[in-house]
Every structure is written in structure tokens, then in C-alpha cells.
Scaffold this motif. Sequence first.
Motif, PDB file in Angstrom:
ATOM      1  N   LYS A  86      92.030  27.909 -26.360  1.00 42.22           N
ATOM      2  CA  LYS A  86      93.445  27.572 -26.517  1.00 42.22           C
ATOM      3  C   LYS A  86      94.071  28.495 -27.556  1.00 42.22           C
ATOM      4  O   LYS A  86      93.377  29.043 -28.411  1.00 42.22           O
ATOM      5  CB  LYS A  86      93.605  26.130 -26.990  1.00 42.22           C
ATOM      6  N   ARG A  87      95.380  28.616 -27.492  1.00 43.38           N
ATOM      7  CA  ARG A  87      96.108  29.403 -28.488  1.00 43.38           C
ATOM      8  C   ARG A  87      95.947  28.733 -29.853  1.00 43.38           C
ATOM      9  O   ARG A  87      96.106  27.527 -29.994  1.00 43.38           O
ATOM     10  CB  ARG A  87      97.585  29.492 -28.113  1.00 43.38           C
ATOM     11  N   MET A  88      95.598  29.530 -30.848  1.00 39.99           N
ATOM     12  CA  MET A  88      95.383  29.012 -32.193  1.00 39.99           C
ATOM     13  C   MET A  88      96.708  28.625 -32.840  1.00 39.99           C
ATOM     14  O   MET A  88      97.741  29.227 -32.568  1.00 39.99           O
ATOM     15  CB  MET A  88      94.667  30.051 -33.048  1.00 39.99           C
ATOM     16  N   GLN A  89      96.637  27.632 -33.724  1.00 33.67           N
ATOM     17  CA  GLN A  89      97.796  27.201 -34.502  1.00 33.67           C
ATOM     18  C   GLN A  89      97.461  27.357 -35.982  1.00 33.67           C
ATOM     19  O   GLN A  89      96.302  27.272 -36.375  1.00 33.67           O
ATOM     20  CB  GLN A  89      98.148  25.752 -34.181  1.00 33.67           C
ATOM     21  N   PHE A  90      98.480  27.569 -36.777  1.00 28.44           N
ATOM     22  CA  PHE A  90      98.280  27.828 -38.194  1.00 28.44           C
ATOM     23  C   PHE A  90      99.140  26.915 -39.050  1.00 28.44           C
ATOM     24  O   PHE A  90     100.062  26.272 -38.563  1.00 28.44           O
ATOM     25  CB  PHE A  90      98.600  29.300 -38.501  1.00 28.44           C
TER      26      PHE A  90
END
Length: 156
Positions: free
Chosen positions: A122-126
Amino acid sequence: MSFTDDKDSDNYATDKKGWEIIEPYIPKDKKIWAPFYCDGKQKEYFEEMGYDIIHQDKDFFSYTPEYDIIIDNPPFSKIKDISIKLKELDKPFILILPVSTITKQFVKVLERDKIQMIIPSKRMQFEKAGVELSRCYFDCCYLCYKMELEHDITFI
């Protein structure tokens, strides 16, 4: 330069889950240096996972402790300067970077047969200042150097 107090920088934190998903690829017997301090929670996360980690709010460009592997999420806008020091150090690392980084000169000067990637499902979140950002608009991967992983590209 310490990026902690740089309010305009892109010094974003990675949550514990972002590190746990690559835990199987990080040797337990190596001393980790996480030089990009941000909120300081990375030390807590890695210690909870059983790693020996150096994570202090010190200047990456003028301070180098004794370590085996760098594992961190660097400020993407500073990657050119960071890459110069990484090349000088010439030690293993795992860095969270935009996927497009693999086409940059920084990667091209490394030993090509020592470069590997771990690609999350999945697209990483920060996070910044303890607040999760609403969404990251680009894909990131874990760019690995001299990690001797089983595969050059690992999908998780």
C-alpha cells in the motif's frame, strides 16, 4: 544539520507499522543508526522490536557514530546532500524514498549489484509533529544498499 527544528523541511516521521513490515529484512545482530530524528519515536519502535539503535537529534553531516546499518526516512528534499555522505560511508542502508529516486544520479553512483528494493503493498503514509498526514500523493519504497536480501525486488 539537524532537521528537527526546521519547520519548513520535509522531515516526516514513519509510524511503527512502516517499520514492522520490513522487520524480517533487518538483521537483529546489527547496530542500527537512524540519523534523521524527527519526533524521536523511531528509537522506541525499534527497541520494542528488539533492535540496538542509535537515534539522537544530532547533525547527520557532522556526526557519525559506530553503527552497522542506517535505517531511516530522510527528508526527501535533502537526498542529494544525504547521498554524498552515504556514498562516503559506503555502508548498508535501508531508506524510505520515493520510487522515482531509483532514476536519480544518487542511485546510479552506487554499486548496481548492491541495490535492492522492498516495495510495500500500500502507499505509505507519514506523520509530521505527531499528526498523520491526510495522504501521500506518491509511492515510496525502501531503497536498500548492501543488505544482501534474497531478492533484488521484494514485494510485501
